[in-house]
Structures are given as C-alpha cells and as structure tokens.
Design a protein around this motif. Structure first.
Motif, PDB file in Angstrom:
ATOM      1  N   LEU A   1       0.855  -1.187   0.000  1.00 45.54           N
ATOM      2  CA  LEU A   1       0.000   0.000   0.000  1.00 45.54           C
ATOM      3  C   LEU A   1       0.888   1.232   0.000  1.00 45.54           C
ATOM      4  O   LEU A   1       1.816   1.340   0.810  1.00 45.54           O
ATOM      5  CB  LEU A   1      -0.906   0.007   1.230  1.00 45.54           C
ATOM      6  N   VAL A   2       0.634   2.167  -0.941  1.00 45.72           N
ATOM      7  CA  VAL A   2       1.426   3.395  -1.013  1.00 45.72           C
ATOM      8  C   VAL A   2       0.505   4.603  -0.892  1.00 45.72           C
ATOM      9  O   VAL A   2      -0.676   4.540  -1.245  1.00 45.72           O
ATOM     10  CB  VAL A   2       2.238   3.487  -2.322  1.00 45.72           C
ATOM     11  N   GLU A   3       1.074   5.688  -0.393  1.00 48.49           N
ATOM     12  CA  GLU A   3       0.328   6.943  -0.253  1.00 48.49           C
ATOM     13  C   GLU A   3       0.833   7.937  -1.287  1.00 48.49           C
ATOM     14  O   GLU A   3       2.047   8.080  -1.484  1.00 48.49           O
ATOM     15  CB  GLU A   3       0.519   7.511   1.150  1.00 48.49           C
ATOM     16  N   VAL A   4      -0.114   8.625  -1.964  1.00 47.15           N
ATOM     17  CA  VAL A   4       0.234   9.604  -2.991  1.00 47.15           C
ATOM     18  C   VAL A   4      -0.436  10.927  -2.646  1.00 47.15           C
ATOM     19  O   VAL A   4      -1.637  11.100  -2.888  1.00 47.15           O
ATOM     20  CB  VAL A   4      -0.211   9.139  -4.392  1.00 47.15           C
ATOM     21  N   PRO A   5       0.291  11.887  -2.046  1.00 49.05           N
ATOM     22  CA  PRO A   5      -0.312  13.193  -1.725  1.00 49.05           C
ATOM     23  C   PRO A   5      -0.670  13.968  -2.990  1.00 49.05           C
ATOM     24  O   PRO A   5      -0.196  13.667  -4.093  1.00 49.05           O
ATOM     25  CB  PRO A   5       0.802  13.897  -0.944  1.00 49.05           C
ATOM     26  N   ALA A   6      -1.509  14.977  -2.845  1.00 49.12           N
ATOM     27  CA  ALA A   6      -1.890  15.837  -3.969  1.00 49.12           C
ATOM     28  C   ALA A   6      -0.655  16.549  -4.513  1.00 49.12           C
ATOM     29  O   ALA A   6       0.199  17.013  -3.754  1.00 49.12           O
ATOM     30  CB  ALA A   6      -2.934  16.849  -3.521  1.00 49.12           C
ATOM     31  N   GLY A   7      -0.569  16.625  -5.820  1.00 51.62           N
ATOM     32  CA  GLY A   7       0.535  17.317  -6.466  1.00 51.62           C
ATOM     33  C   GLY A   7       1.703  16.426  -6.827  1.00 51.62           C
ATOM     34  O   GLY A   7       2.636  16.894  -7.484  1.00 51.62           O
TER      35      GLY A   7
ATOM     36  N   THR B   1      -5.727  16.744  -6.630  1.00 53.17           N
ATOM     37  CA  THR B   1      -6.522  17.486  -5.640  1.00 53.17           C
ATOM     38  C   THR B   1      -6.507  16.944  -4.227  1.00 53.17           C
ATOM     39  O   THR B   1      -6.645  17.726  -3.284  1.00 53.17           O
ATOM     40  CB  THR B   1      -7.990  17.566  -6.113  1.00 53.17           C
ATOM     41  N   ALA B   2      -6.384  15.651  -4.006  1.00 55.29           N
ATOM     42  CA  ALA B   2      -6.512  15.095  -2.656  1.00 55.29           C
ATOM     43  C   ALA B   2      -5.635  13.852  -2.521  1.00 55.29           C
ATOM     44  O   ALA B   2      -5.338  13.175  -3.506  1.00 55.29           O
ATOM     45  CB  ALA B   2      -7.972  14.741  -2.364  1.00 55.29           C
ATOM     46  N   PRO B   3      -5.215  13.513  -1.277  1.00 55.93           N
ATOM     47  CA  PRO B   3      -4.365  12.333  -1.085  1.00 55.93           C
ATOM     48  C   PRO B   3      -5.091  11.043  -1.466  1.00 55.93           C
ATOM     49  O   PRO B   3      -6.310  10.919  -1.316  1.00 55.93           O
ATOM     50  CB  PRO B   3      -4.045  12.368   0.424  1.00 55.93           C
ATOM     51  N   LEU B   4      -4.313  10.080  -1.943  1.00 51.76           N
ATOM     52  CA  LEU B   4      -4.834   8.765  -2.295  1.00 51.76           C
ATOM     53  C   LEU B   4      -3.972   7.691  -1.647  1.00 51.76           C
ATOM     54  O   LEU B   4      -2.760   7.893  -1.445  1.00 51.76           O
ATOM     55  CB  LEU B   4      -4.816   8.551  -3.816  1.00 51.76           C
TER      56      LEU B   4
ATOM     57  N   HIS C   1      -4.520  22.604  -9.657  1.00 54.99           N
ATOM     58  CA  HIS C   1      -5.407  22.101 -10.689  1.00 54.99           C
ATOM     59  C   HIS C   1      -5.180  22.899 -11.968  1.00 54.99           C
ATOM     60  O   HIS C   1      -4.962  24.120 -11.914  1.00 54.99           O
ATOM     61  CB  HIS C   1      -6.876  22.246 -10.232  1.00 54.99           C
ATOM     62  N   PRO C   2      -5.220  22.276 -13.154  1.00 60.70           N
ATOM     63  CA  PRO C   2      -5.022  23.010 -14.408  1.00 60.70           C
ATOM     64  C   PRO C   2      -6.043  24.128 -14.625  1.00 60.70           C
ATOM     65  O   PRO C   2      -5.712  25.177 -15.184  1.00 60.70           O
ATOM     66  CB  PRO C   2      -5.161  21.915 -15.485  1.00 60.70           C
TER      67      PRO C   2
ATOM     68  N   VAL D   1     -10.595  27.462   3.309  1.00 56.30           N
ATOM     69  CA  VAL D   1     -10.500  26.821   2.001  1.00 56.30           C
ATOM     70  C   VAL D   1     -10.794  25.327   2.133  1.00 56.30           C
ATOM     71  O   VAL D   1     -10.270  24.645   3.014  1.00 56.30           O
ATOM     72  CB  VAL D   1      -9.107  27.030   1.377  1.00 56.30           C
ATOM     73  N   GLU D   2     -11.642  24.817   1.217  1.00 58.22           N
ATOM     74  CA  GLU D   2     -11.969  23.395   1.200  1.00 58.22           C
ATOM     75  C   GLU D   2     -12.048  22.928  -0.248  1.00 58.22           C
ATOM     76  O   GLU D   2     -12.818  23.471  -1.048  1.00 58.22           O
ATOM     77  CB  GLU D   2     -13.310  23.135   1.889  1.00 58.22           C
ATOM     78  N   ALA D   3     -11.226  21.927  -0.582  1.00 57.92           N
ATOM     79  CA  ALA D   3     -11.266  21.336  -1.915  1.00 57.92           C
ATOM     80  C   ALA D   3     -12.191  20.130  -1.890  1.00 57.92           C
ATOM     81  O   ALA D   3     -12.018  19.222  -1.073  1.00 57.92           O
ATOM     82  CB  ALA D   3      -9.870  20.907  -2.356  1.00 57.92           C
ATOM     83  N   VAL D   4     -13.194  20.130  -2.766  1.00 51.02           N
ATOM     84  CA  VAL D   4     -14.161  19.045  -2.853  1.00 51.02           C
ATOM     85  C   VAL D   4     -13.776  18.189  -4.057  1.00 51.02           C
ATOM     86  O   VAL D   4     -13.874  18.637  -5.202  1.00 51.02           O
ATOM     87  CB  VAL D   4     -15.598  19.571  -2.995  1.00 51.02           C
ATOM     88  N   ALA D   5     -13.314  16.973  -3.787  1.00 51.06           N
ATOM     89  CA  ALA D   5     -12.784  16.123  -4.842  1.00 51.06           C
ATOM     90  C   ALA D   5     -13.789  15.918  -5.968  1.00 51.06           C
ATOM     91  O   ALA D   5     -14.948  15.564  -5.728  1.00 51.06           O
ATOM     92  CB  ALA D   5     -12.370  14.764  -4.263  1.00 51.06           C
TER      93      ALA D   5
END
Length: 778
Positions: free
Chosen positions: A303-309, A353-356, A510-511, A530-534
């Motif tokens: 299992l790996v974690e991928v932060p936004a960006g 946009t959000a961590p996965l 985000h583009p 600020v809140e990003a809604v996936a």
C-alpha cells in the motif's frame, strides 16, 4: 517566480536575457518541490554515487525541467554564489542537464533542488556517468588530435621543399617528413587499415568482392601514396607527398569523430526515462506508519500513499480517497479525470486534488508506462540509406579500380614499360575515394548541427533522409496541434466575481485554477476556510465573501439555478470541446467561464500546406471524441479519431505502413512514445515529455509547429546538398581515373589532388544552406 527573482535581485538581468529567446513560453511561477524528489536527492547514497573531485568535492548531474533560454542559463549558474557548499554549476541548455560540484559536508542535493524550485525549475537526478563520452569516442578524439598535430608539422616541413630547398636541407626535410609520416600512417590511419583487412577477410571467406567496405580503397590509396613517398626518400630520388597523406588522414578521422559524437548525444536521451516516474515512494506499513522507500523495494499488494501534487509511482487500485488525476502525459486526455475507491491508476500520472492510498499491482518495467518505454528503448539509431549505399559501393569501387589498374598496366607496358610504376601509382592515389567517404557523413553531420542551432535536434542520419520521403503525417492533439495547457477561452458574468475566484484558485493545485490565475491574476484579498471538494471544485472565503468555483452542476447544488442564458453558453462551450466552470459569490451564481487548450495559430496553415503537397494528414488523440471532432473541423481534417490508446496509435501507424505509406508521427507525450518509435520518422514537439524525446527521431526544442515545417524543408535542402557532393566526388574520381590511365597525371599531381578534393567536399558541406530559422539561413 517574479517575486523570487525580485527578492534575489535578478529580475532586471533575467528579463534582459530573456529577450534573446522571444519565441519561448513565459517563465513559470515558483513551485513547491515534490517531497519525493527531494527525498531522493537527499538520500545518503545520492552524493556517494557522484564523481569524486579534488578537495573532497563531488560532481553529479541533474535534469532540470523548465529551462528554455539564455536567462535560465544565467540564473541557474548563479548557484555557487547563492547556495553555500556549491563550488560550480554548468547548465547544458540543449539537454537540460545541470552539472554541479558540491561539498557533501556542507550542502545536500536537496538544498540545490529547493533553490531551483524558488524560480520554477524542477530538478531530478540522473544516472552516474550518463551522457559521458564513451571510451571509443575519447580514443578517437585523441587519435584525431595526434593526427592533426602530425599533419601540421608535416606541412611546415613541406614548405621547405616547395620553396625550392636543395642539397642537405632538402634531404633532411625529406627524412624528417618520413619520420612524421610513420606515426601518422601507422597510428592515425590504423582504423582504416584494420577495417580494410577485416572486409578483405570477409570478402575472401564469402568469395564475394561486394563485401568490401569503402575503407578498403581508402586504405589502399593511403598505403600506396605513403609507400611511394617512403621509397622516394629511401632511394634518394622522386617526389614525396607526406603532407597530403597526413592532412587526408586527419580530415577523415575528424569526419568519423563527428559521426560518433552525434550518435552518442542522440542516445543520451534514453537516460531521461529514469526521471519520468519517481524512484522512491511512500509505503504504508501494517500499523499505518508511512516510510519513504525505493520503488524497486515495492511488491504487488503493498500500500502506497500519494499526496496531492505528486506523480503516482506505481500501477495500482485506489483503496482509500477520491481525487482527480492528470493523465495527459500518458493517455493524451487533456481533462483531469476523477478517481475514487476501486479505480485503477497508472505510474506517471499526476494526483491533483486530494491524497490517495493505492494498492500496488505493478512497479518498474511491469507498469504500463514501463512496458511502453521498454519498447521504445529497443529502437536503435539508424543510418540513412544513402550512407549505407556509400558503404556498399566500396566493393564495386575496388573492383573497378583493380580493373583500371590492369588496363593501365597493360596499356603502358605496350606503350612505354618504364612508365608503368608511375602511372599505376598515380591511378591508385587519385582514385582514393576519400571525398566519397567523407561526403555523406560530413554533410549529414553539418546538417544536423545547423538544425540544432535552429532548435531542431535530429537523432539519426536516417531521419534526415526519411523526412524527405514522408507522404503521411499523423498528428496528436494535446500539446501538438494545441498549446498543451489550459487557458480561459470564454467567460460571462461579473468580472469582480472572476477576480475573487482567481484569488481563491491560487490555493488550488489544478489546471483549471492555473488557467484562471493566468487570465485574471491573484487579488490582494485574504483567503480563509478553504476546502477542496474532490471531483467538484473548491470553496472558501475571499475578502469576507463566500466563494465557490467548480463544475456547473455542483455550483447549482450549492447556490441555485444558473438562469436561462448561461446553461446555453455552457452547453455550446462543452460542444466545442472546452471545459465549463461556474462561480458563486455570496451564495448566488455570479459568473461562468470556459477553459480549453487553444489550437496553435500555425496549425491550420501547415495542415493546408501538407494537403496541397499531396500528403495524407491523420489526427489520432487520446482525448474525448467530441473534442477531437471539434479540432478536426477547425482544421478541415477528415481522418480523425478520439479515445485512441497508446497501443492503438502504434497499431494505426503499422496499418498505414503496411499500405506502403512513409509515416511521420508528431506527438508530445508518453502516450505517443510507442507510435513515435513505430513511425518511419517520429517528431516530438517542444515542451513534450521525456518519453516523447527518447522515442522521437526529431526533437523540436522550440514550441509550436513552425519548427516542424523548418525540419521538413531543411532536410530536403540537406539531401540536395548531399547528392551534389556525391555527384562531385564520383565525377572527380571518374575524371582523375581517366587522366591517370591516359598518363596525364603524375604521382605528385595525384597526391596533391587527393586532399584538395576532400577539402572541397568539406567546404561545400560547411557552406550548405540547409536549415532555416525565422526567415534566415543557418
């Protein structure tokens, strides 16, 4: 980036130097360096693998994304003055390679990466010794230098003989020339004799004189000329022409070195594959702890974690989280795609946009991008058919020369037997195909050099010739026909609302947010909550106003109906292939706008030109079919397909080739890499990905399609020059041979004519008007 330049005191100089390259894109904004890249730069072994220098320094190479002009070179080479512990920094702009010498006790490579990121540059590590000259190239360079030194000294001695020296001075000059000629022939010309002997052995085993290499008559001419001069010195009578032989050897070695160097520079691009996908990843342990590990240490099921960006390092399935992925580099789809639990993700795509959290399915070469790039790497630098023809003609040439030698011996044995040795020597020397052997490699090397000055890097000899034979052009859309980045193309509503939205989007990754900021700038208002809604958008408070920016249906759910007129505009924008976005301020819809990838202004004219020339033009894209259809309509293209996978692109190229077409593929992304390699000629446009650069035969460093037109026209001119040089070389040998058989050429005249013909070829090759830029010749 502007703020960082101003803070460092470099703003004015940077702007002045940027005027040297007005055609390139504007500088990017400062960016936060990827944590994983910094972790890789900072790892303990990074500097341990670097090349050791004096005083405990270490030298290593980094690839730097985002460099494009003289200002970038100047700015990056300020590193030693700004970062303590950096002793030297040299940037190779054409290859985006930064060589730094650092003190590992004072600074880490991560510190270099952070400083570069302040100005919008992203640094990634490269393999040790990547792109360095090979031992063979270094040995040839030394041999060439020795040959030119000997040639220069031999010519100085020859001046004494040509100026009429007599007696002891003339005798000393002849012996000294012989002493210089021995290493020139024995060491400098050794490769020609070795290849000639190898081809003679092969021809004898096969009982086929056509197996003889072009180096065979070259070695024969050098050997006969040097042998005749040596006999003249030993016998104390006759002319010597060691200076001609020495200059000829040095010139031939120079042509061979240029060939070897150009191939090494072309092959170096494959090293950039390692910078495409991260080599480290965040692995999640059984207790939820996260550790940074090498990608090679991952196994399916981890299992790996991928932060936004950050870039996704593996192929896998989303186990937790929801976000949007930029798959443009891999699939060509310009619009970010939503992913949630259970969705598949691929290495090389960017999480926006959000961590996965991703369950690993494949790593390294087993990933989709790994398989594509492995296929790309199988391709080898190929030689032009005209070069292969020049090599093959060696066997026929030797047979012809031997037949003429027999004819000459028989003729003069009947006319004047005493003249047989002189006329045979003159024939063998004057027919040495040195000009023929130099014409093709030198003309192509010069053409490739002039192309590079115009921002057109040609990887192989074959590509120069193949460009003149193209009858079918296959185009990618995103980044090729279009500019490759989102821009605001239309808007309606309250401009003040758009300004508030742009200020809020400054905090988004985000583009669409980048496009709005480029169009409207960033206001001074304070941003909070600020809140990003996936998959939907972003909301927050700007200067006391509640602001929401995102998908129109989400804004309607947040702030009510958009009214009557705006939905019609949004539908029209979507039909044209653009992405519609809505803005709400204070709980009410306030504005709408559309972002899209603009068509390059020169695209339509270039497609019309190709069509008028009888070339078939196809559009194959991984983007949405509706978007592809809209672009095809604007360009007047009938052959256009969307949602085409990388594998399907390659299959489409194969089908065209099976129909007898010579295909030029033009692309810019990983999704184009396999098709670029499959095509007869692959061209990667400026701003393209690493994989496109590796796979392509032609790499255009300047943005836009205009350099592609220059590449096609320049190749046609280069091949015309090459054919003239070959005709001149063959005509020289034919006339010289006829004169020698007729007894009109003495050995001295033949020896003088041999380097003159070679230098004439050099001069014409250097003067060729091949590649143009901005209306001028290069």
């Amino acid at each position: 980036m502007r703020e960082a330049l101003a803070e460092a005191g470099y703003g004015a100089t940077y702007d002045r130097l940027r005027t040297l390259a007005p055609a390139v894109r504007a500088a990017s904004r400062a960016q936060a360096p990827e944590a994983l890249v910094l972790a890789e730069l900072d790892r303990a072994g990074a500097l341990a693998e670097a090349r050791p220098l004096d005083d405990g320094l270490r030298e290593t190479d980094l690839y730097v994304d985002g460099v494009h002009c003289a200002a970038c070179v100047w700015l990056i080479e300020r590193l030693p003055y700004e970062v303590e512990g950096v002793a030297a920094a040299r940037l190779d702009l054409a290859r985006a390679r930064l060589t730094v010498a650092v003190d590992p006790q004072v600074v880490r490579l991560g510190d270099v990466g952070r400083w570069l990121a302040r100005f919008g540059y992203a640094a990634r590590p490269s393999r040790p010794e990547a792109g360095r000259a090979t031992n063979a190239e270094r040995r040839l360079l030394v041999r060439m230098g020795v040959a030119w030194a000997l040639a220069g000294n031999t010519m100085l001695v020859a001046f004494a003989l040509y100026s009429g020296a007599t007696g002891a001075l003339a005798e000393a000059a002849r012996w000294f020339s012989l002493a210089l000629a021995v290493p020139a022939v024995g060491y400098g010309a050794a490769p020609f004799f070795q290849r000639a002997w190898a081809s003679l052995t092969l021809a004898a085993r096969a009982n086929d004189l056509r197996r003889l290499h072009l180096d065979t008559p070259i070695a024969l001419g050098i050997g006969v000329g040097a042998g005749q001069s040596a006999w003249a010195v030993l016998a104390g009578r006759g002319e010597v022409w060691f200076d001609s032989i020495a200059v000829l050897i040095a010139a031939l070695l120079t042509a061979r070195w240029l060939q070897l160097r150009s191939r090494r520079l072309a092959a170096e691009a494959s090293d950039r594959l390692l910078a495409l996908v991260p080599r480290v990843a965040r692995r999640v342990g059984a207790r939820g702890t996260v550790e940074v590990v090498e990608v090679d240490a991952l196994r399916p099921g981890d299992l790996v974690e991928v932060p936004a960006g950050e870039v996704v390092p593996v192929d896998g399935v989303v186990e937790a989280g929801a976000s949007r992925l930029d798959r443009a580099a891999l699939t060509g789809e310009a619009r970010p795609e939503s992913v949630a639990e259970g969705a598949g993700v691929e290495a090389g795509t960017t999480n926006l946009t959000a961590p996965l959290r991703v369950r690993v399915r494949a790593v390294g070469e087993a990933t989709r991008v790994g398989r594509l790039l492995a296929w790309v790497e199988k391709g080898e630098v190929r030689r032009a058919p005209v070069v292969l023809w020049a090599d093959r003609v060696g066997g026929h040439f030797v047979v012809g020369v031997l037949a003429l030698a027999a004819l000459t011996a028989g003729l003069w044995a009947w006319l004047d037997p005493a003249q047989v040795p002189a006329h045979l020597t003159a024939l063998l020397v004057v027919t040495c195909p040195c000009a023929l052997g130099m014409a093709t490699p030198l003309a192509l090397a010069v053409a490739q050099g002039r192309a590079a000055r115009a921002g057109i890097f040609v990887k192989s000899d074959e590509a120069v010739q193949r460009l003149t034979e193209v009858d079918t052009v296959v185009l990618d859309k995103t980044g090729t026909l279009t500019e490759g980045r989102m821009e605001v193309v239309a808007w309606a509503g309250d401009e003040a609302a758009l300004d508030l939205a742009s200020t809020l989007d400054a905090l988004a990754t985000h583009p669409v947010a980048d496009a709005l900021m480029r169009a409207r700038g960033v206001g001074p208002g304070r941003v909070t909550d600020v809140e990003a809604v996936a998959g939907q958008g972003i909301r927050g408070t700007v200067a006391g106003w509640p602001v929401s920016v995102g998908r129109p249906d989400w804004i309607e759910a947040e702030a009510g109906p958009l009214g009557f007129e705006w939905p019609r505009r949004l539908a029209a924008w979507a039909e044209a292939g653009h992405t519609p976005v809505a803005v709400a301020v204070g709980g009410r819809p306030a504005a709408v706008f559309a972002v899209g990838d603009r068509l390059r202004p020169e695209a339509a004219a270039l497609v019309r030109q190709w069509t008028a020339e009888g070339k078939a033009v196809h559009l194959l894209s991984g983007d949405h079919p509706a978007t592809v259809a809209a672009v095809a309509t604007q360009l007047g293209l009938e052959q256009a397909r969307g949602h085409v996978s990388p594998e399907a692109k390659r299959e489409a190229i194969e089908a065209l080739q099976a129909d007898g077409r010579t295909v030029l593929m033009v692309g810019d992304g990983v999704n184009d890499a396999a098709a670029l390699r499959q095509a007869d000629v692959g061209a990667a446009v400026g701003g393209g990905t690493t994989a496109a650069l590796v796979a392509a035969d032609v790499f255009l460093t300047r943005r836009g399609l205009e350099p592609l037109r220059e590449a096609l026209d320049g190749s046609a001119r280069a091949m015309r020059v090459l054919r003239r040089l070959l005709a001149l070389s063959l005509a020289y040998n034919a006339v010289g041979a006829a004169a020698a058989v007729a007894g009109l050429v003495t050995p001295l005249v033949a020896a003088a004519a041999m380097p003159v013909s070679s230098l004439a070829v050099v001069g014409l090759a250097l003067a060729q008007p091949s590649f143009r830029r901005s209306g001028g010749l290069l």
